[in-house]
Enzyme design. Structure first.
Site, PDB file in Angstrom:
ATOM      1  CG  PHE A 215     113.576  22.585 -34.931  1.00 15.85           C
ATOM      2  CD1 PHE A 215     114.426  21.654 -35.511  1.00 15.85           C
ATOM      3  CD2 PHE A 215     112.646  23.222 -35.741  1.00 15.85           C
ATOM      4  CE1 PHE A 215     114.362  21.359 -36.867  1.00 15.85           C
ATOM      5  CE2 PHE A 215     112.579  22.947 -37.099  1.00 15.85           C
ATOM      6  CZ  PHE A 215     113.435  22.018 -37.669  1.00 15.85           C
ATOM      7  CD  GLU A 216     117.446  23.626 -27.509  1.00 16.09           C
ATOM      8  OE1 GLU A 216     116.727  24.537 -27.041  1.00 16.09           O
ATOM      9  OE2 GLU A 216     117.766  22.605 -26.859  1.00 16.09           O
ATOM     10  CB  VAL A 217     112.202  27.681 -30.908  1.00 19.66           C
ATOM     11  CG1 VAL A 217     111.494  28.911 -31.458  1.00 19.66           C
ATOM     12  CG2 VAL A 217     111.792  26.430 -31.682  1.00 19.66           C
TER      13      VAL A 217
ATOM     14  CG  ASN B 281     118.137  31.249 -33.050  1.00 17.54           C
ATOM     15  OD1 ASN B 281     116.935  31.047 -32.923  1.00 17.54           O
ATOM     16  ND2 ASN B 281     118.664  32.463 -32.997  1.00 17.54           N
ATOM     17  CG  ASP B 282     121.617  25.555 -31.456  1.00 16.56           C
ATOM     18  OD1 ASP B 282     122.342  26.223 -32.216  1.00 16.56           O
ATOM     19  OD2 ASP B 282     121.686  25.612 -30.207  1.00 16.56           O
TER      20      ASP B 282
END
Length: 439
Positions: A395-397, A331-332
């Site tokens: 994006f870290e999903v 989430n990043d």
């Protein structure tokens, strides 16, 4: 002794849970089934564990998550660490798994073949909007061992000069790339939905129409197809292949083979692992892997060079182009630089742009140090920003735990969570392509 007893109890519970989640298939393999172990560790210790060959992933402050089974936990304890069970790797499967569509696995995730067919179908159905390109070949294909072409699609309402692999074409460009790390399953699915939203929505959705009337959108949905083949070969227990399929060095086996394509780019290469079996093995030289060569060739073909050569040379405020590389998990929204803890010369502009992305998905905006907690050299977004001045982020999903957490979230999470959260952020990135540093 107490922590060891708790870990054994947690592992036993994990075996039962895995057996339940996988419909009884985990019984024989429960002891060795990979889970996430929470390990208290400093940044230096995390780097040392990575160098030692452990599969180290982002954790909370002062901890990392290490992927592996009981044997991995035992090795950690032998080195003086205190691993505790954190979460499953494999998530719940649908009740009617055997009725899934062809070319899918693990609840509905698409194979490389499905993704390739999808690009062909979109280009055929929307000739006024879509152009499919082959930009290179996977490692296995270059060796005559099967493999795949690396494919991209360009989406825009075509006018003269559009989607022509030109740095001087009239429209600004947004480049989305996914599944360069093969096991990060949700990312390829997000690329699929983004393509369909634009191509199918052009006729009825005002936002999709506005984007394609003014922007070229480039998408590489599967940047590491050989790796994804390995992942999908595990079926309902996907193999945890991160790297490509290059098995020419180190005598590695299983999912330890390959080069980490997100450590192999030519910009600031050389600060990661030289151990061939490490998950962050950077390869024998900068840009050694054909997949990376294809991605960099595409970026140079569509984006002009807009930045100086020094680390502190900013991209000018007039620079055009946005790029997002999709990864999981955390989430990043990770902004440059990756190769150093120093901030980039466009740091203030990146934080403003990142805040606009975060308005949709709620992700944390920051540098590597502020998000994942470790440096990363030879990355794709450092390349597109460092070499070309394109406003590029990772994006870290998804989160680190739960049904929608980790590398292998439940397939239904794509439509219930990941796409609703990230659709707006992708729209923002496309709209920002004309002037990303002026947001």
């Amino acid at each position: 002794m107490a922590s060891r007893s708790l870990s054994r109890l947690a592992l036993a519970a994990t075996g039962v849970l895995l057996t339940t989640l996988l419909g009884g298939t985990a019984t024989a393999q429960a002891a060795d089934s990979p889970v996430f172990w929470r390990v208290p560790a400093t940044a230096a210790q995390a780097q040392a564990l990575t160098a030692a060959g452990f599969d180290v992933e982002e954790g909370d402050a002062g901890t990392v998550n290490v992927v592996g089974g009981q044997a991995v936990a035992a090795k950690l304890r032998a080195l003086g660490y205190r691993p505790s069970y954190f979460d499953t790797v494999y998530k719940e499967l649908p009740a009617r798994t055997n009725s899934l569509a062809a070319d899918t696995f693990y609840g509905g995730y698409r194979t490389v073949t499905a993704q390739e067919n999808h690009l062909a179908q979109v280009a055929s159905a929307h000739p006024d909007l879509a152009t499919k390109y082959t930009i290179g070949q996977s490692w296995k294909k270059t060796k005559g061992q099967g493999g795949h072409d690396i494919q991209a699609i360009c989406l825009t309402k075509k006018q003269a000069g559009d989607c022509t692999l030109s740095t001087t074409s009239p429209k600004p460009k947004f480049f989305l790339m996914s599944q360069i790390h093969a096991r990060e399953l949700s990312t390829g699915e997000l690329a699929w939905r983004w393509i369909d939203y634009l191509a199918d929505g052009y006729a009825t959705d005002a936002t999709a129409k506005s984007i394609l009337d003014t922007i070229e959108v480039w998408v590489v949905p599967i940047a590491n197809p050989d790796g994804v083949d390995i992942v999908a070969s595990g079926g309902n227990s996907p193999k945890l292949q991160r790297k490509n399929a290059n098995n020419s060095r180190g005598g590695c086996s299983g999912t330890n083979i390959g080069v980490d394509l997100n450590r192999n780019s030519t910009f600031k290469w050389g600060g990661d692992s030289n151990a061939a079996c490490s998950e962050t093995y950077q390869g024998v030289s900068a840009g050694s892997e054909p997949e990376v060569q294809a991605l960099e060739k595409l970026a140079r073909a569509i984006f002009p060079d807009q930045r100086g050569t020094g680390n502190n040379d900013p991209a000018p405020s007039t620079a055009k182009g946005t790029m997002i590389t999709l990864h999981s998990y955390g989430n990043d929204i990770i902004i440059p630089w990756g190769f150093t803890q120093s901030t980039s010369p466009n740091d203030a502009q990146y934080r403003k742009l990142g805040a606009k992305y975060s308005a949709s998905n709620g992700y944390l905006v920051g540098t590597n140090e502020e998000t994942v907690g470790y440096d990363t050299s030879g990355t794709t977004d450092d390349f597109t920003y460092g070499e070309l001045g394109v406003a590029s982020v990772t994006f870290e999903v998804g989160g680190s735990s739960g049904t929608c957490g980790g590398f292998l979230p439940k397939y239904t999470c794509v439509d219930s969570t990941f796409w609703p959260k990230n659709k707006g952020a992708l729209v923002t990135a496309a709209k920002a392509a004309a002037a990303p540093y002026q947001q």
